[in-house]
Motif scaffolding. Structure first.
Motif, mmCIF file in Angstrom:
data_model
loop_
_atom_site.group_PDB
_atom_site.id
_atom_site.type_symbol
_atom_site.label_atom_id
_atom_site.label_comp_id
_atom_site.label_asym_id
_atom_site.label_seq_id
_atom_site.Cartn_x
_atom_site.Cartn_y
_atom_site.Cartn_z
ATOM 1 N N GLU A 27 -1.824 8.172 -6.836
ATOM 2 C CA GLU A 27 -2.456 9.317 -6.725
ATOM 3 C C GLU A 27 -2.612 10.317 -7.776
ATOM 4 O O GLU A 27 -3.613 10.793 -8.213
ATOM 5 C CB GLU A 27 -1.467 10.066 -5.521
ATOM 6 N N PRO A 28 -1.473 10.634 -8.704
ATOM 7 C CA PRO A 28 -1.644 11.239 -9.815
ATOM 8 C C PRO A 28 -2.642 10.728 -10.805
ATOM 9 O O PRO A 28 -3.540 11.404 -11.501
ATOM 10 C CB PRO A 28 -0.401 11.486 -10.359
ATOM 11 N N TYR A 29 -2.844 9.261 -11.021
ATOM 12 C CA TYR A 29 -3.706 8.806 -11.712
ATOM 13 C C TYR A 29 -4.976 8.569 -11.305
ATOM 14 O O TYR A 29 -6.090 8.697 -12.193
ATOM 15 C CB TYR A 29 -3.176 7.372 -12.055
ATOM 16 N N GLU A 65 1.012 -1.181 -0.065
ATOM 17 C CA GLU A 65 0.072 -0.008 -0.004
ATOM 18 C C GLU A 65 0.712 1.250 0.044
ATOM 19 O O GLU A 65 0.534 2.149 -0.793
ATOM 20 C CB GLU A 65 -0.855 0.024 1.214
ATOM 21 N N THR A 66 1.865 1.367 0.746
ATOM 22 C CA THR A 66 2.884 2.599 1.018
ATOM 23 C C THR A 66 3.460 2.742 -0.444
ATOM 24 O O THR A 66 3.706 3.912 -0.907
ATOM 25 C CB THR A 66 3.611 2.261 2.035
ATOM 26 N N ILE A 67 4.160 1.677 -0.986
ATOM 27 C CA ILE A 67 4.801 1.726 -2.372
ATOM 28 C C ILE A 67 3.809 2.110 -3.474
ATOM 29 O O ILE A 67 4.181 3.060 -4.290
ATOM 30 C CB ILE A 67 5.134 0.465 -2.744
ATOM 31 N N LEU A 120 4.577 0.039 -11.995
ATOM 32 C CA LEU A 120 3.266 0.188 -11.520
ATOM 33 C C LEU A 120 2.676 1.286 -12.300
ATOM 34 O O LEU A 120 1.387 1.632 -12.871
ATOM 35 C CB LEU A 120 3.159 0.161 -10.023
ATOM 36 N N SER A 121 3.476 2.612 -12.609
ATOM 37 C CA SER A 121 3.052 3.584 -13.118
ATOM 38 C C SER A 121 2.668 3.266 -14.800
ATOM 39 O O SER A 121 1.544 3.910 -15.161
ATOM 40 C CB SER A 121 4.216 4.728 -13.102
ATOM 41 N N ASN A 122 3.389 2.437 -15.458
ATOM 42 C CA ASN A 122 3.081 2.295 -16.859
ATOM 43 C C ASN A 122 1.711 1.374 -16.840
ATOM 44 O O ASN A 122 0.899 1.696 -17.845
ATOM 45 C CB ASN A 122 4.248 1.472 -17.516
ATOM 46 N N ILE A 123 1.477 0.502 -15.937
ATOM 47 C CA ILE A 123 0.336 -0.154 -15.945
ATOM 48 C C ILE A 123 -0.984 0.640 -15.633
ATOM 49 O O ILE A 123 -1.882 0.684 -16.346
ATOM 50 C CB ILE A 123 0.246 -1.317 -14.997
ATOM 51 N N LEU A 124 -0.908 1.407 -14.676
ATOM 52 C CA LEU A 124 -1.943 2.633 -14.213
ATOM 53 C C LEU A 124 -2.179 3.415 -15.568
ATOM 54 O O LEU A 124 -3.207 3.823 -15.878
ATOM 55 C CB LEU A 124 -1.832 3.247 -13.043
ATOM 56 N N LEU A 160 -12.730 5.104 -10.059
ATOM 57 C CA LEU A 160 -11.401 4.472 -9.290
ATOM 58 C C LEU A 160 -11.888 3.702 -8.130
ATOM 59 O O LEU A 160 -12.163 4.263 -7.082
ATOM 60 C CB LEU A 160 -10.355 5.428 -9.145
ATOM 61 N N TYR A 161 -11.607 2.386 -7.899
ATOM 62 C CA TYR A 161 -11.807 1.559 -6.771
ATOM 63 C C TYR A 161 -10.444 1.265 -6.294
ATOM 64 O O TYR A 161 -9.547 0.718 -7.083
ATOM 65 C CB TYR A 161 -12.625 0.402 -7.220
ATOM 66 N N VAL A 162 -10.326 1.366 -4.975
ATOM 67 C CA VAL A 162 -8.829 1.163 -4.442
ATOM 68 C C VAL A 162 -9.444 0.279 -3.154
ATOM 69 O O VAL A 162 -10.086 0.817 -2.200
ATOM 70 C CB VAL A 162 -7.866 2.130 -4.091
ATOM 71 N N ASP A 163 -8.418 -0.810 -2.877
ATOM 72 C CA ASP A 163 -8.813 -1.717 -1.705
ATOM 73 C C ASP A 163 -7.616 -2.214 -1.230
ATOM 74 O O ASP A 163 -6.936 -3.101 -1.826
ATOM 75 C CB ASP A 163 -9.923 -2.790 -2.019
#
Length: 509
Positions: free
Chosen positions: A379-381, A371-373, A413-417, A392-395
Motif C-alpha cells: 500500500e505505501p509503495y 495476498e493478506t501478508i 518484501l518491503s526492501n524488494i519493493l 503498478l500492476y498487482v494480480d
C-alpha cells in the motif's frame, strides 16, 4: 576368555551334567519304578480275577486260577469257606497231597513241574501248560515225593507240601482281596516273584563308561557347532563396529537372523546411520556457522568503512568551522550539511542494528494468504509509485496460502519493493503477481548483468553511480532481504528481464 571359548565350555559342561544326571537317575530309580509298575499290574489283574470269580461257579475256580496264574506268572492262594486252593508257577516245583473236604479230587496246580493229590488215597497229579491233567499211580507219587524232597505241610487243606526252585534273595510282591462266591466268603492272595532287577542295574553300571564317552563325544561336537553358530554373527558385528569406529560409511552389520542378535545388528545399523546423519548435520551447521561468522566479519568491516566516511566528513567540517578556515566560515551554509550527514549516519546505524538483530528475532508463524501478508506492505509503495508516475500492476488471482512470520516476511518484501520503486524510471512499470507457489516482483530498469548480481547481496554494495548514497540507498537492502529469506529457508533468485528490459525478483514458497 573369548566368547567362543566361554560358550563352548559352558555348553559342554551343561551337556555332560545332563548326561550324568540321566544315568544317575536311571541307576537310582530303575528298581523302584520297576517294582511300582509290577505292583500296579498285579493289583489290576487281581481285581479283574476277583471280579470274574464272583460271577463264576465253584467248579470253575481251578480253571480260572490256572489261566490267571499262567498269564501273570503269579502264585495264588485262595480260600473259600473251609476249602483252600493253591496254584504255583515256577520251574521244577512240586505240589503233593491235595485234599478237598467235599470231593475226592478238588485241587490243581499250574506249573511245568509235578503235582500230588490225596483224598482217601494218595495220587500224583501233573498239570501241564495246556491245562491237561495226568493221574499217576500211588507208588509213583510216593517215590516222586521222596525224590523231590517234598515238605509235608498238613492235612487241613488242598496243598500239603511245596518245593520251589525260585532264586535265593528274589523280591516278591503281594495283592490281597476278599470276595463272595455262591454265598460264601473267600480270600485271595496273589504273590509275584520279581525278576532280579539288580542285574539290570549292574549292566547299566558296566555300560556307564561307554555311555559317558559317547555322550562326551556328542557333547563336544554339539558344543562346537553351537558355539560357532552363536559367535559367528557376534564376530561379524564386532568387525563391522570396528569399521564404524573409523566412520567408514560403507560399514554395515549384515546379520539377518530373527533372534536377539539380529535385533542387535539392526539397532547397531540404525544407531550408526543416525550417527552419520548427526555428523553430517553438524558439519553442515558448522559450515553455516562459519559462513555466518565470516559474513558478520565482512559486514562489520563494511559497516566500519561506511560509518567512517560520514563521521570523518562531519569531524573535518566541524573543525574547519571552529577554526574559521576558508569557506567553512559560513556556518549557516555548512551546519545543515553537517546535520544531513549526521542524519544519514543515524539511519545507517539504525539499519546496521536491525540487521544485527535479524537472527535474534523470534516471531510466531501464522497461516495466511500471500495476498493478506503483502497487502499492507504494498500500500505505501503504491502511493509512492503513483506520485512518481509509475504504473503498478498487482494480480492476486493465483494467490496461495503460506505459513510464515508476517512481520519478518513483510520486511523482506518491503526492501524488494523499495528497490523496485526507487530504481524504476518515471513512466516505467512495476508488477507484483503470483504463479504456482512463487511470488514475482518485476520493475522496468536498466538490467544488471548476471555476473554482478551476486555482489548486490553483499552489505553496502553499490554497483554504479545510479545506485549511490545520493539516491538514498546505503547498500543494505538486498543484504537484509537475503538474510531474512535464508532464515525462513525460502529459495529466491534475482535475474534480468529481456522484454521489457528490467529485473525480476522471485521468491519460491
Amino acid at each position: 576368555m573369548k566368547i567362543f571359548t566361554k560358550t563352548f565350555f559352558y555348553t559342554l559342561t551343561l551337556l555332560i551334567l545332563i548326561a550324568l544326571l540321566a544315568d544317575g537317575l536311571i541307576y537310582a530309580l530303575l528298581p523302584k519304578v520297576y517294582t511300582d509298575q509290577k505292583q500296579q499290574e498285579l493289583t489290576l489283574q487281581t481285581d479283574r480275577f476277583v471280579s470274574r470269580l464272583e460271577k463264576a461257579k465253584r467248579s470253575d475256580v481251578t480253571d480260572l486260577m490256572a489261566g490267571y496264574a499262567g498269564s501273570l506268572q503269579a502264585n495264588l492262594e485262595l480260600s473259600i469257606g473251609s476249602d483252600s486252593y493253591t496254584m504255583l508257577n515256577w520251574d521244577g516245583g512240586v505240589i503233593t497231597r491235595i485234599k478237598d473236604s467235599d470231593s475226592e479230587e478238588s485241587g490243581a496246580a499250574a506249573s511245568r513241574g509235578t503235582a500230588s493229590e490225596s483224598c482217601d488215597t494218595d495220587k500224583t497229579v501233573t498239570v501241564t501248560e495246556d491245562k491237561g491233567v495226568k493221574i499217576i499211580s500211588d507208588d509213583t507219587a510216593s517215590s516222586s515225593a521222596e525224590a523231590s524232597g517234598t515238605e509235608n505241610i498238613g492235612d487241613g487243606g488242598i496243598l500239603t507240601g511245596i518245593v520251589t526252585s525260585g532264586a535265593a534273595g528274589s523280591k516278591t510282591i503281594q495283592a490281597q482281596r476278599s470276595f463272595t462266591i455262591g454265598g460264601e466268603a473267600g480270600a485271595l492272595t496273589a504273590t509275584l516273584t520279581l525278576a532280579p532287577v539288580e542285574e539290570a542295574v549292574q549292566v547299566i553300571v558296566s555300560l556307564l563308561p561307554v555311555s559317558i564317552f559317547l555322550c562326551l563325544i556328542i557333547a563336544v561336537l554339539f558344543s562346537l557347532l553351537y558355539a560357532r553358530a552363536i559367535t559367528r554373527p557376534i564376530k561379524a558385528i564386532s568387525e563391522e563396529t570396528q569399521r564404524m569406529n573409523t566412520l567408514d560409511r560403507a560399514a554395515i552389520c549384515r546379520v539377518n537372523t530373527r533372534d536377539e542378535i539380529g535385533t542387535l545388528a539392526a539397532n547397531v545399523n540404525s544407531l550408526y546411520g543416525n550417527l552419520l546423519g548427526t555428523i553430517e548435520s553438524l558439519e553442515t551447521e558448522l559450515k553455516k556457522v562459519g559462513a555466518a561468522e565470516r559474513a558478520k566479519t565482512d559486514f562489520l568491516r563494511a559497516a566500519s568503512h561506511e560509518l567512517k566516511t560520514p563521521v570523518t566528513a562531519v569531524s573535518v567540517i566541524m573543525d574547519n568551522m571552529i577554526l574559521g578556515v576558508g569557506k567553512y566560515k559560513n556556518q549557516k551554509e555548512w551546519l545543515p550539511k553537517c546535520k544531513e550527514l549526521v542524519d544519514r549516519l543515524s539511519g545507517m546505524l539504525r539499519e546496521i542494528l536491525d540487521t544485527s538483530h535479524l537472527g535474534d528475532a523470534i516471531e510466531e508463524k501464522v497461516t495466511e494468504s500471500i495476498e493478506t501478508i503483502c497487502a499492507e506492505v504494498i500500500e505505501p509503495y503504491g502511493m509512492i509509485a503513483r506520485a512518481k508516475g509509475l504504473l503498478l500492476y498487482v494480480d492476486w488471482s493465483a494467490a496461495f496460502v503460506v505459513m510464515m512470520p508476517p512481520k519478518l516476511l513483510g520486511k523482506a518484501l518491503s526492501n524488494i519493493l523499495s528497490n523496485a520503486v526507487q530504481y524504476t524510471a518515471t513512466g516505467g512499470r512495476l508488477a507484483v503477481y503470483c504463479r504456482g507457489n512463487s511470488l514475482f516482483v518485476e520493475n522496468e530498469c536498466a538490467p544488471i548483468s548476471e555476473e554482478q548480481i551476486p555482489r548486490l547481496f553483499e552489505p553496502f554494495c553499490r554497483m554504479d553511480e545510479s545506485r549511490s548514497r545520493e539516491t538514498g540507498g546505503n547498500g543494505l537492502g538486498l543484504y537484509i532481504t537475503a538474510s531474512i529469506l535464508h532464515q525462513l529457508e525460502l529459495d529466491f533468485n534475482f535475474k534480468p528481464m529481456c522484454s521489457p528490459d528490467g529485473m525480476r525478483f522471485t521468491i519460491k514458497f
